[in-house]
Design a protein around this motif. Structure first.
Motif, short mmCIF file in Angstrom:
data_model
loop_
_atom_site.label_atom_id
_atom_site.label_comp_id
_atom_site.label_asym_id
_atom_site.label_seq_id
_atom_site.Cartn_x
_atom_site.Cartn_y
_atom_site.Cartn_z
N LYS A 1 2.49 -3.05 7.76
CA LYS A 1 1.18 -2.82 8.39
C LYS A 1 0.91 -1.33 8.57
O LYS A 1 -0.22 -0.86 8.33
N ARG B 1 -2.22 0.77 6.91
CA ARG B 1 -3.17 1.53 7.74
C ARG B 1 -3.24 2.99 7.31
O ARG B 1 -4.26 3.64 7.45
N THR C 1 -9.10 -8.00 9.82
CA THR C 1 -8.07 -7.66 10.78
C THR C 1 -6.71 -8.08 10.23
O THR C 1 -6.62 -8.91 9.31
N GLU D 1 -9.85 -3.49 10.93
CA GLU D 1 -9.15 -2.45 10.18
C GLU D 1 -10.11 -1.73 9.24
O GLU D 1 -11.22 -2.20 8.96
N SER D 2 -9.66 -0.61 8.74
CA SER D 2 -10.44 0.13 7.74
C SER D 2 -10.59 -0.71 6.47
O SER D 2 -9.64 -1.41 6.07
N CYS E 1 -7.75 -0.73 3.84
CA CYS E 1 -6.52 -1.53 3.98
C CYS E 1 -6.49 -2.65 2.96
O CYS E 1 -5.45 -2.94 2.34
#
Length: 845
Positions: free
Chosen positions: A322, A326, A365, A373-374, A377
């Motif tokens: 993760k 990120r 997410t 999240e961006s 990702c």
């Protein structure tokens, strides 16, 4: 007439001649030599003739220089200068054995000449004559005991001969003579550095003797004088670990980790020192601590993934994965590659990645109720999954995810590189090249993308296009071929050699192979400059390591690959399996129609005519510029092919000797050595190759099986043809050892098949033996079975050997994207359309 017999005027000129050579004022030196020799009384002055030859040698007029050196020697056979000059000229010609003889004769007449002794010692170490090198260095030490290089050279000579105690004591005695009181100690940094290097070298000598305790005491005693702090701690840390002194080792590796937290070995050895390298709980605790201390380093997060299992592994993997997503790291798959050897960890990684992919696609997410999240990702997760499934050879899934990533963000060059890699592994190299071409077009200033695209273009058979692309990063005012050769770009050369070999352009392939060989010859020659330099700069440990590395430099993969291509070419030319008219394999052409053969011959003639016109054009352009006539190229493809057709086995032997002596463990090299020895009727070399294959790779190896069966099938006839009783007896004993392991071909082949029924590669080798040695027609039955393993080349070979329908279907199933097995595409990449238009062929073809 000797030098001292010269008249005063000519003697003064001779002194100026010597000075001009030392200062590289060659034209002035030649003028002085001419003035001396123009005197009728000095016409045959041997030393002047020799010096004139030496100057001409420095001006690259080698033939004239050698003639003058010989003439000067004949006029004054007892002159140490004449012999020395003759040796220097021979050394420039790389005739080292003859040069050593010349230097040895020079020493006879001038046994106190340090320059001659030094040059002689450099040649002796170049030729690895350690005993003679030791004697020359001892003579130098006797002549100049106050000179530092005399002591160092003698110590190195003893070390290389394995006389470690003498080497250590010589260096210790030298350091004793150099020691000064604290008030008189030199403030010169270079002097301090040289003393530090001697101490480190002495420690290396003790370690090679396995005197670990003494090495520790010696290093700690001289701690204040050692300037290479990392090496000091590394050496002491390693020695403490060997002796089981873990607490002291911990201190050293703690210092090193703080100095460089990006070096993996420091973490591993520190874990060993604190005994946290075996128990999963201790490993977890240790690397958690390291991760807190070195929060910017990835190693404390990565290393434990290879060591821990169960819940600890799951937690750490999820945390690392993760965090990497990120940070939008493109190399997640590369960093996690070590855990792929564990099937359970690999499956767990796949499940984690697919679960996160589902969450990101649905809610953007990575947690059920987490923050968004961006968008980046998701694209890098797609990228990871594409690489993951490519590694597992699930090319359809890999292509699915890379296409999703490209739809998401079509401007990321890494995605095109990954897509190209998938196509390459799947068997469609032209699509792979097109993908890399697309990536390169997005960032033309990226040297990595340029090189990667060149490699793929060459593998697609587009060598000229690859050279044109490489021009973007080569020097101006020179051809790309010359620049790449000068820069020793070995990967480009070997890829070209392989491409030309596969296209049947054997002349061009041999040229590339010899260019690679010349690079390794240059590396061997270049070490000559370091014999004096390393003694002077005191890099003694590195110097010894360099000498040992040079002894095995031709074990490097590029040389091995070039040697294998060259040997295969010579063998095929000798066997008559290559058609010089078409540049293709006679076996492959047997299935072609007359029209297709005619087309191939016509194409070959057009290429030859085009090259002839280009050569004539170059000659005309050179004549217009009033340049010197172009020297004949020793690596002209036509010349190499002519030599190959006249003495194929002799040329193959030159290459194969490197493989036999330097790479006895390399399987393809020993197979090639066996095949060559078979054609040269050298049963001893055949038997040696077979024994090496069995000893290093075992009888279970599929690639070894064919060679072993081929030997035992013809061993009796081969041995019977040997007339010498002693030789015949030795061969019989060696063959009996192998026969005790195998038995006759038929029974051994059946037994081998029954033991390896599930492996397609093993069944393929059994089928090859059945067809070539046993002359069996029941090939399809042998090959039939489980087809879940094997490379594209394995399946190509099997299909060529048998018309087994199940094999064809298995190949299509395993490699659905491979053009070799009939794959077709409706929507090729944009660049591929241009690629095909340029080269005049359609996608379907």
């Amino acid at each position: 007439m000797s030098r001292i017999d010269l008249p005063q005027k000519e003697n003064n000129l001779f002194q100026k001649l010597m000075k001009c050579y030392e200062q590289k004022q060659f034209k002035n030196g030649l003028r002085h030599a001419k003035a001396i020799l123009s005197n009728p009384k000095c016409t045959d002055h041997g030393e002047t003739l020799s010096m004139k030859g030496l100057i001409l040698s420095a001006m690259n007029k080698r033939e004239e220089a050698l003639e003058l050196a010989r003439k000067g020697l004949s006029k004054n056979f007892r002159s140490g200068t004449c012999w020395h000059v003759y040796g220097l000229v021979l050394r420039a010609e790389k005739k080292y054995e003859e040069a050593i003889k010349a230097y040895s004769n020079a020493v006879k007449w001038e046994n106190r000449n340090q320059l001659i002794l030094k040059d002689l010692s450099h040649l002796q170490i170049q030729m690895r004559d350690y005993e003679a090198f030791k004697k020359s260095r001892l003579d130098l030490l006797t002549l100049r005991p106050t000179l530092r290089a005399s002591w160092i050279g003698f110590a190195v000579a003893n070390h290389l001969l394995g006389e470690h105690d003498t080497a250590f004591e010589v260096l210790e005695e030298f350091r004793t003579t150099q020691n000064k009181s604290d008030g008189q100690r030199s403030r010169d940094h270079d002097s301090d550095y040289e003393n530090s290097e001697i101490i480190v070298y002495q420690a290396k000598i003790l370690i090679e003797q396995k005197k670990h305790t003494r090495a520790i005491e010696f290093l700690e005693k001289n701690r204040a004088e050692i300037l290479d702090i990392p090496h000091y701690h590394e050496t002491l840390g390693d020695l403490r670990l060997i002796l089981g002194e873990n607490e002291q080792a911990e201190e050293h590796f703690t210092i090193l980790v703080h100095r460089n937290p990006e070096k993996r070995v420091y973490f591993e050895k520190l874990a060993q020192a604190v005994e946290a390298d075996a128990d999963p709980l201790r490993i977890n605790e240790f690397y958690d601590t390291m991760a807190n201390v070195f929060s910017r380093s990835k190693l404390p997060l990565l290393i434990p993934l290879e060591l821990v299992i169960g819940e600890i592994f799951t937690r750490r993997l999820e945390h690392y994965f993760k965090a990497s997503l990120r940070k939008c790291l493109p190399n997640i798959h590369v960093t996690l590659r070590p855990i792929y050897s564990d099937a359970q960890k690999r499956n767990e990684l796949e499940q984690l990645a697919l679960r996160l992919c589902e969450l990101l696609e649905k809610n953007q997410t990575m947690e059920e109720d987490g923050e968004r999240e961006s968008p980046a990702c998701l694209v890098w997760l797609y990228h990871f999954l594409a690489q993951h499934f490519d590694f597992l050879k699930n090319y359809e899934m890999a292509m699915h995810y890379v296409n999703l990533a490209l739809e998401h963000t079509p401007t990321i060059t890494d995605l095109y590189v990954t897509k190209g890699r998938i196509y390459k592994h799947a068997g469609h190299i032209k699509y792979a090249a097109a993908c890399l071409d697309e990536a390169q077009s997005l960032d033309t200033a990226d040297r990595y993308l340029n090189c990667k695209c060149c490699r793929y273009l060459i593998r697609a058979g587009e060598v000229e296009k690859a050279e044109k692309m490489a021009e973007q990063f080569t020097r101006e005012n020179t051809t790309v071929q010359e620049n790449l050769k000068e820069m020793q770009v070995l990967w480009f050369q070997i890829e070209c050699a392989q491409a030309y070999y596969e296209q049947g352009k054997y002349g061009l392939a041999l040229r590339k192979c010899y260019e690679i060989e010349n690079v390794f010859a240059d590396v061997t020659e270049d070490q000559f400059d370091f014999h004096n330099y390393c003694m002077r700069k005191m890099t003694l440990g590195e110097y010894v390591e360099m000498l040992r590395w040079e002894d095995s430099v031709r074990e490097q993969k590029y040389f091995q690959a070039a040697a294998l291509i060259a040997v295969n070419i010579y063998i095929q030319i000798h066997d008559g399996t290559w058609n010089p008219e078409t540049g293709g394999s006679t076996a492959a052409e047997a299935n072609l129609s007359e029209a297709e053969l005619k087309k191939l011959k016509s194409k070959k003639k057009k290429e030859a005519l085009k090259k002839k016109k280009e050569d004539e054009k170059k000659k005309k352009e050179g004549a217009k510029r009033n340049t010197e006539p172009v020297k004949e190229d020793p690596l002209e493809p036509e010349k190499l092919l002519k030599e190959a057709q006249e003495k194929a086995l002799e040329k193959a032997k030159e290459w194969c000797e490197w493989l036999e002596t330097l790479s006895p463990n390399w399987l393809p090299g020993q197979v090639a050595a066996y095949e060559l020895a078979k054609r040269r009727n050298r049963p001893f070399q055949q038997l040696r190759a077979v024994k090496r294959l069995i000893n290093h790779h075992g009888l279970d190896n599929a690639a070894v099986h064919f060679t072993v069966c081929d030997w035992i099938s013809q061993a009796k006839q081969t041995i019977a043809a040997v007339e010498d009783e002693v030789v015949s007896k030795v061969l019989t004993e060696g063959n009996d050892e192998i026969m005790n392991l195998t038995g006759d071909v038929t029974s051994y082949n059946k037994k081998y098949l029954s033991e390896n029924k599930l492996s397609y590669q093993h069944r393929l080798q059994v089928a090859l033996i059945a067809k070539t040695v046993e002359k069996s027609d029941d090939i399809e039955t042998i090959i039939d079975g489980d087809f879940s393993t094997g490379s594209i080349d394995d399946y190509k070979q099997g299909i060529a050997l048998s018309n087994c329908l199940k094999l064809r279907e298995a190949a299509k199933s395993l490699f659905p994207l491979a053009t070799e097995f009939g794959a077709e595409f409706d929507n090729p990449p944009r660049m591929l359309k241009e690629f095909d238009q340029i080269n005049g062929h359609s996608i379907e073809n």
